[in-house]
Write an enzyme that holds these catalytic residues in place. Structure first.
Site, short mmCIF file in Angstrom:
data_model
loop_
_atom_site.label_atom_id
_atom_site.label_comp_id
_atom_site.label_asym_id
_atom_site.label_seq_id
_atom_site.Cartn_x
_atom_site.Cartn_y
_atom_site.Cartn_z
N CYS A 123 -6.94 1.75 -4.28
CA CYS A 123 -8.29 2.26 -3.96
C CYS A 123 -9.35 1.73 -4.91
CB CYS A 123 -8.29 3.78 -4.00
SG CYS A 123 -7.30 4.52 -2.71
N GLU A 150 -2.43 -1.21 -10.57
CA GLU A 150 -3.76 -0.63 -10.38
C GLU A 150 -4.13 0.10 -11.66
OE1 GLU A 150 -4.29 2.04 -7.03
OE2 GLU A 150 -6.45 2.06 -7.40
N ASN A 158 -8.06 -3.03 1.03
CA ASN A 158 -6.86 -2.39 0.50
C ASN A 158 -6.10 -1.61 1.54
OD1 ASN A 158 -4.93 -1.06 -1.19
ND2 ASN A 158 -6.29 0.72 -1.22
N GLU A 159 -6.66 -0.51 2.00
CA GLU A 159 -5.88 0.42 2.81
C GLU A 159 -6.80 0.90 3.93
OE1 GLU A 159 -2.97 3.63 0.86
OE2 GLU A 159 -5.04 4.27 0.92
O1 AHR Z 1 -1.17 4.26 -5.50
C1 AHR Z 1 -2.20 5.19 -5.50
C2 AHR Z 1 -3.14 5.01 -4.32
O2 AHR Z 1 -2.49 5.29 -3.13
C3 AHR Z 1 -3.68 3.63 -4.12
O3 AHR Z 1 -4.77 3.38 -4.91
C4 AHR Z 1 -4.06 3.63 -2.69
O4 AHR Z 1 -4.03 2.35 -2.12
C5 AHR Z 1 -3.12 4.61 -2.05
O5 AHR Z 1 -3.78 5.53 -1.30
#
Ligand code: AHR
Length: 661
Positions: A248, A48, A379-380
């Site tokens: 994120c 990322e 993603n999450e």
């Molecule tokens: O790894 C850092 C962040 O942690 C990532 O962007 C996210 O997916 C998670 O909350």
């Protein structure tokens, strides 16, 4: 009297327990009992653009804000030391930003007005400076157009403290039309915080754009490529997959600022610069100069996956902005463009070169497909809004590409409402792979080595997509990449491996951080403008990944898996390629421990290998000053009729390898 005897008896039993606690642990390894295949994707990397991982890191561009597009201040990164906004600058000159209407992403350039060429200077500061190495060459690129006057030459210098010149070149400017110029600068010194200074010969106005500087020595020698030392660290992990672009960053703080892969492919000058979502995420680590140039875009991610021999695993926005931020939702009846992005991405990666997106891949230099097999939706994300959107994506992707494996997510936490709801719903939908995230204490990692023992063998496969032990608290700036975190992750990883039937992909997160430009810690790899090193956590990942094997076999103590008894953890595999049996044992106690391993079912060669990763103190770390403090040490060991006697060091991760005969 009775009381005395009782006390004595209790004392004896405590002594006996203490003795048993440090007594020998016997392990039985059944080489022929193959429980499941270890997926080649078992250990991968999560990339990322956080902590300057892409711009300022892996992407080797050395000029910050090369095309004057940073939205808050288009001059960010640039300095004109002899210019004053509130004067005519008769003894120097000044640059102004010109914004032109165009349908490409980047609409700004700088118009430099030189009144006195002895006085005017334009300086770029790089990403917390520029790392230059004595004897190495750097490629300079820029576009220029003479607007008026007689500016005939641009001089370019690396400068250090007190303006010392550390390398120089000059370029003749020939045209009033936009023209691309290139030159090379040889660094005469090594410095982590050099700057690049531009001066001009003649007076008048000149327009400049896409001012770019890269080391010649990039990964695979690619022009405008990636930082060699950082890719090498990834390569050495032998990752089974590369997940990109996050995190994120996929979602964006708002939908407008989500990651849009289509804006990251094609000519780099047309890739629309976007503020990085980590720029303002943490008040305690504000990074106002953090933007995404997308020079490292989706083509480059696919190419990197190929270079690493890793499966590409792109994760796309599912129409939900980051739920920790705005949580904006795309209405269900406006989801089509998002779904189309996923469909088109598959065509970009795998399509024939006469398809619209396959054609672009070909034009970018890769006629062969990238062989994309996995795609992540969101993603999450959590809650019903996610499940509702996931269903639509799944249907659309499978309708066109039934062979594509879809990765869904169970939210940001390893348990609790969001997690349970997500898992339940995704199971009902027969989700193929579910991404779980856990940023927890080292104790949690040691206590959860059995997490997957109870997972349904016929249910969705698990992608442990983001995890890291947090020495203080999640995303605390005080978190350290210390040895306790690393060996606790190793203990947990024996549980991942032991459950390879369910757990098919795993990755530590985040991957990389710039010594000065970081927002989140801990991180697996740290770098500055000249150096980089793998943390103890990196060494653990590498040890598991490069000894992943092909088949899971059983290793037991008194018929049970070793999941923390006597603070020991173990897993075992065979490798059908190398004909090896590989046992991993983690000792998380502060005592050395006798362990006997009985290799059963196959004959093994007498001599084998013992690789040990250890450190004495829980707080020990690798660092720029001592990058090799915690690194594996390999020694020869022997077995007697398949029995190996080991004295496991306190706080150690050991890999035992024997070839079968
Ligand atoms: O790894 C850092 C962040 O942690 C990532 O962007 C996210 O997916 C998670 O909350």
């Amino acid at each position: 009297m009775i009381k005395q005897r009782l006390t004595k008896a209790i004392g004896l039993s405590l002594m006996l327990n203490a003795f048993l606690a440090v007594g020998q642990t016997d392990l039985e390894v059944d080489i022929n009992n193959k429980i499941a295949g270890i997926q080649p994707t078992m250990y991968g990397v999560f990339f990322e653009d956080i902590n300057f991982a892409a711009d300022g890191g892996l992407y080797a561009e050395m000029i910050k804000n090369r095309s004057f597009e940073f939205t808050v201040d288009p001059f960010l990164g640039w300095d004109q030391p002899n210019s004053d906004k509130h004067s005519f600058n008769k003894n120097s000159g000044i640059g102004s930003i010109v914004k032109y209407a165009d349908n490409t992403g980047n609409t700004n350039f700088i118009r430099v007005k030189v009144n006195d060429d002895k006085g005017y200077e334009l300086i770029n500061e790089g990403f917390r400076g520029m790392g230059i190495k004595e004897g190495e060459s750097y490629n300079l690129y820029f576009s220029a157009a003479k607007h008026s006057g007689n500016i005939s030459k641009i001089n370019v210098e690396f400068i250090g403290e007190n303006n010392t010149v550390l390398g120089e070149t000059s370029v003749d400017i020939t045209s009033t039309d936009w023209t691309d110029y290139t030159a090379q600068i040889l660094a005469t010194n090594t410095l982590a915080k050099a700057k690049l200074k531009f001066t001009f010969e003649g007076t008048g106005e000149i327009d400049l754009d896409m001012i770019s500087l890269f080391p010649v020595d990039t990964w695979k020698g690619r022009e405008k490529g990636l930082r060699k030392d950082l890719v090498q660290l990834l390569y050495d992990l032998d990752p089974g997959f590369l997940r990109f672009p996050g995190g994120c960053i996929v979602e964006g703080r708002t939908l407008a600022r989500r990651y849009q892969w289509k804006k990251t492919v094609g000519p780099i000058e047309n890739r629309e610069v976007l503020v990085n979502r980590w720029n303002t995420e943490f008040n305690h680590r504000l990074t106002p100069d953090y933007y995404q140039s997308f020079g490292l875009g989706f083509f480059e991610y696919f190419q990197l996956s190929e270079d690493l021999g890793a499966e590409p695993l792109p994760i796309l926005s599912c129409g939900m902005a980051c739920q920790f931020n705005s949580g904006e939702l795309v209405p269900m009846d406006e989801l089509d463009p998002y779904i189309q992005d996923a469909i088109d991405l598959i065509e970009f990666a795998n399509g024939a070169i006469d398809t619209p997106w396959g054609k672009l891949r070909n034009e970018m230099g890769h006629p062969k497909p990238f062989n994309l097999k996995y795609i992540g939706v969101g993603n999450e994300q959590w809650g019903p809004d996610y499940i509702e959107r996931y269903k639509v994506f799944e249907q659309a992707i499978k309708a066109q590409y039934p062979e594509m494996i879809i990765v869904s997510g169970s939210g940001p936490f390893p348990d609790g409402d969001y997690f349970e709801y997500g898992m339940e719903e995704l199971k009902k939908l027969n989700a193929e792979i579910i991404d779980e995230h856990y940023y927890c204490s080292p104790e949690w990692f040691r206590e959860n080595a059995t997490r997957y023992d109870s997972y349904d063998r016929n249910g969705p496969k698990i992608f442990a997509g983001e995890y890291a032990a947090q020495s203080v608290a999640i995303a605390s700036p005080e978190n350290r990449n210390n040895w306790e975190c690393a060996f606790s992750e190793a203990a947990f990883m024996t549980g991942l491996e032991r459950n390879a039937e369910v757990v098919n992909l795993t990755s530590y997160a985040p991957l990389m951080a710039h010594e000065e430009g970081w927002q989140w810690t801990p991180d697996m790899i740290w770098f500055n403008n000249l150096q980089s090193y793998g943390t103890a956590n990196y060494q653990v990942q590498k040890l598991f990944s490069t000894n992943r094997g092909t088949d899971l076999i059983s290793v037991t103590n008194n018929g049970k898996a070793l999941t923390g008894q006597n603070e020991l953890y173990a897993s075992a595999v065979t490798d059908s390629g190398t004909n090896e049996v590989i046992v991993k044992v983690v000792n998380t106690s502060n005592q050395s421990q006798e362990v006997a391993i009985n290799l059963k079912g196959e004959k093994v060669y007498k001599k084998g290998e013992l690789i040990v990763l250890k450190s004495e103190n829980l707080e020990d770390e690798n660092s720029f000053e001592n990058p090799d403090k915690i690194v594996p040490v390999t020694a020869e060991i022997q077995n007697k009729s398949g029995r190996i006697q080991l004295d496991l060091q306190p706080y150690s991760v050991s890999v035992i390898k024997f070839k079968t005969r």
